[in-house]
Design an enzyme around this catalytic site. Structure first.
Site, PDB file in Angstrom:
ATOM      1  N   TRP A 154       0.825  -1.178   0.065  1.00 25.35           N
ATOM      2  CA  TRP A 154      -0.027  -0.025  -0.006  1.00 25.35           C
ATOM      3  C   TRP A 154       0.831   1.119   0.132  1.00 25.35           C
ATOM      4  O   TRP A 154       0.361   2.272  -0.427  1.00 25.35           O
ATOM      5  CB  TRP A 154      -0.908  -0.064   1.316  1.00 25.35           C
ATOM      6  CG  TRP A 154      -0.044  -0.418   2.526  1.00 25.35           C
ATOM      7  CD1 TRP A 154      -0.013  -1.392   2.976  1.00 25.35           C
ATOM      8  CD2 TRP A 154       0.680   0.503   3.489  1.00 25.35           C
ATOM      9  NE1 TRP A 154       0.891  -1.536   4.068  1.00 25.35           N
ATOM     10  CE2 TRP A 154       1.436  -0.185   4.370  1.00 25.35           C
ATOM     11  CE3 TRP A 154       0.941   1.957   3.287  1.00 25.35           C
ATOM     12  CZ2 TRP A 154       2.166   0.463   5.299  1.00 25.35           C
ATOM     13  CZ3 TRP A 154       1.558   2.706   4.355  1.00 25.35           C
ATOM     14  CH2 TRP A 154       2.357   1.765   5.297  1.00 25.35           C
ATOM     15  N   ASN A 155       2.177   1.188   0.382  1.00 21.78           N
ATOM     16  CA  ASN A 155       2.981   2.456   0.638  1.00 21.78           C
ATOM     17  C   ASN A 155       3.168   3.200  -0.718  1.00 21.78           C
ATOM     18  O   ASN A 155       3.614   4.262  -0.534  1.00 21.78           O
ATOM     19  CB  ASN A 155       3.958   2.247   1.541  1.00 21.78           C
ATOM     20  CG  ASN A 155       5.047   1.149   0.958  1.00 21.78           C
ATOM     21  OD1 ASN A 155       4.867   0.601  -0.058  1.00 21.78           O
ATOM     22  ND2 ASN A 155       6.206   1.325   1.519  1.00 21.78           N
ATOM     23  N   PRO A 179      -2.881  -6.145  -5.993  1.00 13.65           N
ATOM     24  CA  PRO A 179      -2.616  -5.066  -5.116  1.00 13.65           C
ATOM     25  C   PRO A 179      -2.984  -5.329  -3.739  1.00 13.65           C
ATOM     26  O   PRO A 179      -3.758  -6.040  -3.497  1.00 13.65           O
ATOM     27  CB  PRO A 179      -3.117  -3.821  -5.839  1.00 13.65           C
ATOM     28  CG  PRO A 179      -4.399  -4.337  -6.255  1.00 13.65           C
ATOM     29  CD  PRO A 179      -4.155  -5.653  -6.757  1.00 13.65           C
ATOM     30  N   SER A 233       6.713  -7.038   3.586  1.00 15.19           N
ATOM     31  CA  SER A 233       7.275  -7.494   4.751  1.00 15.19           C
ATOM     32  C   SER A 233       8.238  -8.709   4.556  1.00 15.19           C
ATOM     33  O   SER A 233       8.121  -9.593   3.738  1.00 15.19           O
ATOM     34  CB  SER A 233       6.584  -7.494   6.179  1.00 15.19           C
ATOM     35  OG  SER A 233       5.699  -8.792   5.874  1.00 15.19           O
ATOM     36  N   GLU A 254      11.460  -7.558  -2.405  1.00 15.66           N
ATOM     37  CA  GLU A 254      11.826  -6.369  -2.050  1.00 15.66           C
ATOM     38  C   GLU A 254      11.177  -6.337  -0.630  1.00 15.66           C
ATOM     39  O   GLU A 254       9.842  -5.987  -0.508  1.00 15.66           O
ATOM     40  CB  GLU A 254      11.267  -5.217  -2.909  1.00 15.66           C
ATOM     41  CG  GLU A 254      11.694  -5.377  -4.432  1.00 15.66           C
ATOM     42  CD  GLU A 254      13.339  -4.985  -4.551  1.00 15.66           C
ATOM     43  OE1 GLU A 254      13.790  -4.352  -3.583  1.00 15.66           O
ATOM     44  OE2 GLU A 254      13.715  -5.102  -5.563  1.00 15.66           O
ATOM     45  N   LEU A 255      12.071  -6.412   0.413  1.00 16.69           N
ATOM     46  CA  LEU A 255      11.427  -6.837   1.965  1.00 16.69           C
ATOM     47  C   LEU A 255      11.760  -5.454   2.737  1.00 16.69           C
ATOM     48  O   LEU A 255      11.993  -4.340   2.381  1.00 16.69           O
ATOM     49  CB  LEU A 255      11.856  -8.146   2.303  1.00 16.69           C
ATOM     50  CG  LEU A 255      11.369  -9.023   1.492  1.00 16.69           C
ATOM     51  CD1 LEU A 255      12.048 -10.459   1.983  1.00 16.69           C
ATOM     52  CD2 LEU A 255      10.416  -9.384   1.154  1.00 16.69           C
TER      53      LEU A 255
HETATM   54  P1  NAD Z   1       2.911  -6.935   4.439  1.00 15.60           P
HETATM   55  O1  NAD Z   1       3.742  -7.801   4.068  1.00 15.60           O
HETATM   56  O2  NAD Z   1       1.807  -7.349   5.309  1.00 15.60           O
HETATM   57  O3  NAD Z   1       1.920  -6.782   2.988  1.00 15.60           O
HETATM   58  C1  NAD Z   1       2.478  -6.466   1.824  1.00 15.60           C
HETATM   59  C2  NAD Z   1       1.648  -7.017   0.696  1.00 15.60           C
HETATM   60  O4  NAD Z   1       1.318  -8.565   0.989  1.00 15.60           O
HETATM   61  C3  NAD Z   1       0.207  -6.209   0.788  1.00 15.60           C
HETATM   62  O5  NAD Z   1      -0.519  -6.229  -0.485  1.00 15.60           O
HETATM   63  C4  NAD Z   1      -0.706  -7.538   1.596  1.00 15.60           C
HETATM   64  O6  NAD Z   1      -1.974  -7.583   1.236  1.00 15.60           O
HETATM   65  C5  NAD Z   1       0.116  -8.643   0.947  1.00 15.60           C
HETATM   66  N1  NAD Z   1       0.278  -9.919   1.848  1.00 15.60           N
HETATM   67  C6  NAD Z   1      -0.112  -9.948   3.158  1.00 15.60           C
HETATM   68  N2  NAD Z   1      -0.007 -11.302   3.485  1.00 15.60           N
HETATM   69  C7  NAD Z   1       0.246 -12.054   2.218  1.00 15.60           C
HETATM   70  C8  NAD Z   1       0.494 -13.278   2.204  1.00 15.60           C
HETATM   71  N3  NAD Z   1       0.304 -14.322   3.130  1.00 15.60           N
HETATM   72  N4  NAD Z   1       0.409 -13.878   0.968  1.00 15.60           N
HETATM   73  C9  NAD Z   1       0.610 -12.764   0.174  1.00 15.60           C
HETATM   74  N5  NAD Z   1       0.731 -11.515  -0.067  1.00 15.60           N
HETATM   75  C10 NAD Z   1       0.301 -11.113   1.322  1.00 15.60           C
HETATM   76  O7  NAD Z   1       3.636  -5.729   4.551  1.00 15.60           O
HETATM   77  P2  NAD Z   1       2.778  -4.062   5.104  1.00 15.60           P
HETATM   78  O8  NAD Z   1       3.004  -4.126   6.460  1.00 15.60           O
HETATM   79  O9  NAD Z   1       1.720  -3.818   4.399  1.00 15.60           O
HETATM   80  O10 NAD Z   1       4.157  -3.283   4.427  1.00 15.60           O
HETATM   81  C11 NAD Z   1       5.131  -2.817   5.123  1.00 15.60           C
HETATM   82  C12 NAD Z   1       6.328  -3.723   4.923  1.00 15.60           C
HETATM   83  O11 NAD Z   1       6.680  -3.857   3.512  1.00 15.60           O
HETATM   84  C13 NAD Z   1       7.606  -3.269   5.761  1.00 15.60           C
HETATM   85  O12 NAD Z   1       8.305  -4.114   6.338  1.00 15.60           O
HETATM   86  C14 NAD Z   1       8.333  -2.541   4.609  1.00 15.60           C
HETATM   87  O13 NAD Z   1       9.785  -2.449   4.592  1.00 15.60           O
HETATM   88  C15 NAD Z   1       7.937  -3.652   3.391  1.00 15.60           C
HETATM   89  N6  NAD Z   1       8.319  -2.779   2.103  1.00 15.60           N
HETATM   90  C16 NAD Z   1       9.181  -2.963   1.185  1.00 15.60           C
HETATM   91  C17 NAD Z   1       9.333  -2.337   0.000  1.00 15.60           C
HETATM   92  C18 NAD Z   1      10.884  -2.650  -0.586  1.00 15.60           C
HETATM   93  O14 NAD Z   1      10.828  -2.118  -1.829  1.00 15.60           O
HETATM   94  N7  NAD Z   1      11.792  -3.238  -0.021  1.00 15.60           N
HETATM   95  C19 NAD Z   1       8.687  -1.420  -0.296  1.00 15.60           C
HETATM   96  C20 NAD Z   1       7.408  -1.213   0.392  1.00 15.60           C
HETATM   97  C21 NAD Z   1       7.311  -1.919   1.752  1.00 15.60           C
END
Ligand code: NAD
Length: 480
Positions: A154-155, A179, A233, A254-255
């Protein structure tokens, strides 16, 4: 009707049609006040399977087009996005909370990947290798991997999609995008414009629902999907790796990050303060390359802390659509609770709040500076993902490097110095995928974005970003 409303869609876009599996909907809310923006028709794995089937069926014809033909459609998509910049940015601010100026910037940034990779579609070069016997010749070609599943956060509701699908589409892959359920409207606006741009049916599929785990599992386990590209994440990234083991899928991940920002004693402090504000507070600190730890040399610590605090106190907090706002809301209540916890933990361990430190309500957290940070505090090892800037102290270069590398993460890092030798030495010693030297904003379509260690694998942007969507094929020609 406001300009942006013509770009609001509430169903998935699969095989060239707007469809949903269920009559039920889920709500999308504005993080600035919790109000409902709209609802989206929900879907389950049956529709996602249809999307995968459509992408799989469309792959042979799409990959057979010339790079120039694919570029023409990508160029059209790029132009449509730029033409609708204001409307898309408004939708983005409504559902992600980020200030409108940042949303406008993200539309440009996100679109730039489409233009750049569209051009690269014509340059997916291979190699010739001298034969190992007089009658043999060796040629290496690159081919698209196949169907790509893109899971995005979402960010950066727009740029994280284009950064993945532009190189994929350019080289001849077809895509199924899922998304974040928090920001589906920006994604669906992109799908609408992709439809207008003229991608053949099944090449571009956007699947929206509120069930990420089931969707991720299906894409990881499907034999029709050749690659998963995920941003989010580390926890979810690890889960996707496990789920993909059975099909030995290619993965780009990309985590999370824990970016250090090192200010050496010879740094231009005013420049460092400017870079610090940009690298910490963009998107209210909710980016993976946001600074997590400021490491400041003892001899300039007080000067940096004072100037940085003053700059942070000047940031304007409020609804992202408001005039001159720099800091929008955090994405949800959990993020507010987590920021409160980081501050309380730091204070209990001797940290001193120089600016901010509190939530204004359930949606906004003040931009915060905390001095006297120590390795025992939670933010030393955990990603803050919010507007909190801890200031740590160091005395030698070796100590700064050791502190910077003392984390499981390895995404972005920053250093400020006017000493050329030091900038090389320290950059080479930093265990990170990216280093900003006297620069706080480093993301661009022309450079490889990505991390090492628990920050993931693969690169997005630049020629390296294209390689991740191709397979190498070696052909040995005998009896020449
Ligand atoms: P998140 O991992 O919970 O969610 C990210 C995406 O993954 C969302 O669209 C979510 O719906 C989806 N998701 C959640 N659980 C899933 C699963 N079991 N299977 C498949 N998809 C799933 O992360 P968040 O808390 O929404 O975002 C923040 C994190 O993302 C932070 O740790 C940040 O560092 C990371 N991030 C990394 C980058 C990068 O480029 N490295 C960019 C943006 C965010």
């Amino acid at each position: 009707m406001s300009e942006y409303q013509s770009l609001i869609f509430d169903k998935s876009y699969i095989n060239g049609e707007w469809v949903a599996e269920y009559a039920q909907t889920f709500d999308v809310t504005n993080p600035a006040d919790g109000s409902k923006i709209g609802s989206i028709y929900n879907s389950g794995t049956q529709l996602l399977q249809k999307a995968v089937d459509a992408a799989h069926a469309a792959f042979p014809a799409w990959k057979s087009k010339t790079g120039k033909e694919r570029q023409a459609i990508l160029d059209k998509w790029f132009e449509l996005i730029v033409a609708n910049k204001k409307a898309i940015a408004t939708i983005m601010t409504l559902e992600s909370g980020k200030p409108l100026t940042e949303s406008l910037g993200e539309v440009d940034y996100g679109a730039s990947f489409i233009q750049w990779f569209g051009e690269e579609a014509k340059r997916v070069y291979g190699d010739t290798i001298p034969g190992y016997t007089p009658d043999r010749r060796i040629v290496v070609i690159r081919q698209p991997v196949g169907v790509v599943g893109a899971l995005t956060p979402w960010n950066f509701p727009l740029a994280m999609i284009t950064r993945k699908v532009a190189p994929a589409l350019a080289v001849g892959c077809t895509v199924v995008i899922r998304p974040s359920e928090l920001t589906p409207f920006t994604a669906l606006a992109l799908a609408k414009l992709a439809d207008e741009a003229g991608f053949p049916k099944g090449v571009f599929n956007m699947f929206v629902n509120d069930n990420a785990p089931d969707s991720g599992k299906l894409l990881c386990e499907s034999e029709k999907v050749s690659k998963i590209s995920f941003t989010g994440s580390t926890r979810v990234g690890q889960l996707l790796v496990n789920q993909s083991a059975g099909t030995l899928k290619k993965l780009s991940l990309e985590l999370g990050g824990n970016a250090p920002f090192i200010v050496f004693e010879d740094a231009d402090i005013d420049l460092a303060v400017k870079g610090a504000v940009a690298a910490k507070f963009r998107n209210a600190g909710q980016t993976c390359v946001c600074v997590n730890r400021f490491l400041v040399h003892d001899s300039v610590y007080d000067e940096f802390a004072e100037k940085f605090t003053k700059a942070v106190q000047n940031l304007k907090i409020g609804n992202g659509l408001g005039e001159g706002v720099n800091i929008g809301p955090l994405i949800h209540a959990r993020a507010i609770a987590s920021c409160k916890d980081f501050v309380a933990d730091a204070q209990a361990k001797g940290g001193k709040v120089l600016a901010g430190g509190k939530a204004l309500n359930d949606y906004f957290f003040e931009p915060t500076v905390i001095a006297d940070a120590t390795p025992e505090m939670k933010f030393a090892q955990n990603e803050i993902f919010g507007p909190i800037a801890p200031l740590f102290r160091f005395k030698t270069d070796e100590e700064a490097i050791a502190m910077a590398n003392d984390t499981i993460f390895g995404l972005a890092s920053y250093l400020y110095t006017n000493n050329v030798k030091r900038s090389w030495r320290v950059s080479e010693a930093l265990e990170y995928g990216m280093v900003g030297i006297n620069e706080g904003l480093i993301s661009t379509e022309v450079a490889p974005f990505g991390g090492i260690k628990y920050s993931g694998q693969g690169r997005e942007g630049s020629k390296y970003g294209i390689e991740d969507y191709t397979e190498i094929k070696y052909m040995c020609i005998g009896n020449v």
